[in-house]
Design an enzyme around this catalytic site. Structure first.
Site, PDB file in Angstrom:
ATOM      1  N   GLY A   1       1.686   5.304   8.278  1.00  0.00           N
ATOM      2  CA  GLY A   1       3.259   5.099   8.784  1.00  0.00           C
ATOM      3  C   GLY A   1       3.998   5.341   7.765  1.00  0.00           C
TER       4      GLY A   1
ATOM      5  N   LYS B   1      -7.688   8.492  11.595  1.00  0.00           N
ATOM      6  CA  LYS B   1      -6.750   8.994  10.274  1.00  0.00           C
ATOM      7  C   LYS B   1      -7.774   9.647   9.158  1.00  0.00           C
ATOM      8  CE  LYS B   1      -3.747   5.249  11.645  1.00  0.00           C
ATOM      9  NZ  LYS B   1      -3.408   3.566  11.408  1.00  0.00           N
TER      10      LYS B   1
END
Lengths: 428, 428
Positions: free
Chosen positions: B134, B205
């Site tokens: 994020g 990720k």
């Protein structure tokens, strides 16, 4: 393919690391830049000195002008340190259209604005990632990673020497002077440790962080500085018992358009990530309005970590050269500087007082805080077995600096207060 | 001055944050980019839906093609999620010469190579900082900050949901299913939590981190994945007593040119910085040959943190547009992928066994480890009051995965081993 030619000013610890990386990672660098990179000349103080790196002697010179005026050279890497003479060299290099990478925090903190503005006039890049927090790419993070956000607070452990000393004092219960001596023996502290222990080195770095993070030209005079030479075992002990670690923090804050910068030993709550940064490691905590809390942690110095940052800058300026955008993608401060005054700066305080051990003393002391509208978070009193004073520890709520100065004046005048033993800012 | 016109695909949580930042920081963005930025069209599923942000209705459309084919639009921000249809939209946007910013990790992990290669053909930028961790600008850090270094290990807490669950289990002694329910009520976990708790989200990720950090095209199939649904209170308790916290770690390693990637619940030594990353926070630990240890910490999700990363990318692609270098400054993997085999992957293991409570058992068990040349760091045996089994905890030294598989097979066949209760990788 034409190679990028690099001239280096200096071949000390960091310089040697730079040579190692450029030579060892040639293939990667070429892939990333799109051209080979070659170190063609290096200025050293003494060509005959023995070095622990193999080098073609023909590349060495003792004359800086042979490098900065060489029309073949595209990029100057400055890792020699120094201020006035070095500034002259870099300005002349820019005059000759060279891109500049420097690791020199003193120079950039003191003359960064002038250098950057001259570079922009000449269409050249000047990058200086290595000047703050060695191997942590914190300058790019602030300028690019948070380009969309409004940074409101940066707190940094940006001096490894003092963090090493404070860590040792905390972990081993050793005194400041003992640990300083050890740090000097290990090469972590200079023989004259003033710049580190009195907080100047950290202040240089906060000047750079403040300028980039707040988009305004911050100078050394804007940073209120105090060092760690007054920190005692006793303070660290009390801190620990109350759940704090003492750290030398550089703090830069912004509220609306007003900023303040300081460096001081600070009681940091143990649960805060900065409290766990030990030894020579550095960390910068960044608070952005949108992103919230972030922290960047890594080695603050050392040959290879610092060289990593220097060569990352070399990659960046070389890419810009290849793309024909040198001097165009840079950052320049655009906000008018507005410094907070003491009545706008507020934080929690930790005070350790030695006071007369008799009835009514606490009431008289707390009344002073009340008079100046400083409210208290906690008060701890206990008798001191060694002498007739009692010890009182007071932790305030956020209080503005102007009021706290008045509190301190009044406390000093109070006969029952024998000594204001220590005062710390509190964070976390 | 011509403004940069942005079209958005999606206006959910992150999209709303993007609009807030672009509108709220107009002056700063203009200074940084050199041109005003304007969100001119937004694709939504239902134009009539009530939103908690004021918007000119004329900007909304339900037709994605109205945005991606609009010749006026310079940049597409994709925050709608989804894979196949979304990929089609982005490819068509690139076909029309638009710059792309996306927060879509699934898409980039699965089809990043194809999208990047098409973008490069079309001379367009595609940035996706928000897809991993994020608000932490970790992708730029890896690509630019460490451009000069050789990254050899990345360990990440890159999934906030599972870190929230494991933190709660550790701090409150709650069970997995209790905490999962709470996380679902708080909105930290989806109603179908599979992708988070089984480690797939983290694996996406790690695919992206591996590709960028190792300069090689990593795909999901290269990541060995296990999730946290089997983690018990008992495991966490034993870990704590021995000085470990259980964390879901994504681990990407390189030795010479061979890489391995995995996601698994891991016993992390409490002194390691990753052990102190609590709740929904994310952190990525990066080890570089030259720089050594670094760590980047911050919010892993949320409207504003994620929007910060999206808009930082918008600033970057817009600057490139202004400089006329779109599609030129990007990164593309250049190494051939070489995956480690099980006999090249080695790490410490933590095993909890339930075994027969009688003489000679420990000898038979440790003999199996010796046979397969797995040496032991510590062995802890104590009687289990609840049943006739004894519990044995074994921590190995670094052992290769192939040998450990053989050890496990042999242990399973051993009559005195009632159950292999749990096996964890150990780090820190």
């Amino acid at each position: 393919m034409k190679s990028i030619k690099v001239g280096m000013l200096g071949l000390g610890t960091v310089g040697t690391g730079v040579v190692r990386i450029v030579e060892g990672h040639q293939e990667d660098l070429q892939r990333k830049i799109g051209a080979p990179v070659e170190i063609s000349k290096i200025v050293v103080r003494d060509k005959t000195k023995r070095r622990n790196i193999a080098l073609d002697d023909a590349k060495l010179t003792e004359d800086p002008y042979e490098v900065i005026r060489d029309p073949e050279i595209d990029v100057i890497i400055e890792v020699m340190g120094g201020i006035d003479a070095t500034k002259g060299y870099l300005l002349e290099a820019l005059e000759h259209g060279k891109q500049v990478v420097t690791a020199n925090k003193d120079l950039m903190a003191l003359h960064g604005a002038e250098i950057m503005s001259f570079a922009s006039e000449k269409g050249c890049d000047v990058l200086y990632e290595a000047s703050v927090a060695g191997g942590i790419p914190i300058l790019r993070t602030i300028v690019e990673g948070f380009s969309s956000d409004r940074i409101t607070k940066m707190m940094g452990i940006v001096n490894g020497t003092t963090n090493f000393i404070l860590t040792k004092m905390s972990q081993e219960g050793a005194s400041y002077s003992e640990v300083l001596k050890e740090a000097q023996q290990l090469g972590y502290a200079e023989q004259d440790p003033t710049s580190d222990v009195e907080g100047l080195d950290a202040a240089y770095k906060m000047t750079i962080l403040g300028t980039l993070g707040f988009q305004t030209g911050v100078s050394m005079e804007d940073v209120s500085v105090s060092g760690i030479s007054g920190v005692t075992k006793e303070d660290i002990d009390y801190g620990k018992r109350l759940g704090y670690e003492v750290k030398l923090l550089g703090i830069a804050e912004r509220q609306d358009d007003f900023i303040s910068l300081s460096v001081q030993p600070t009681m940091v709550k143990k649960s805060h990530p900065l409290a766990s940064v030990h030894g020579v490691f550095n960390a910068v905590y960044v608070y952005g309005e949108a992103v919230g809390e972030t922290m960047f942690y890594g080695p603050g110095a050392g040959e290879m970590p610092t060289a990593t940052s220097v060569v990352a800058d070399l990659v960046a300026v070389s890419k810009n050269l290849q793309l024909g955008i040198s001097g165009k993608a840079g950052f320049s401060p655009y906000r008018t500087k507005k410094l907070k005054t003491d009545d706008q700066i507020s934080y929690k305080n930790f005070l350790l007082l030695h006071v007369a051990d008799k009835a009514g003393v606490l009431a008289r002391i707390t009344e002073i805080f009340a008079q100046h509208e400083v409210s208290l978070e906690s008060v701890l009193q206990h008798p001191n077995e060694d002498n007739p004073s009692a010890e009182i520890i007071i932790i305030t709520h956020d209080a503005n600096k102007a009021s706290m100065n008045q509190v301190m004046d009044s406390l000093r005048r109070l006969d029952v207060v024998h000594e204001i033993r220590s005062v710390y800012r509190v964070e976390g």
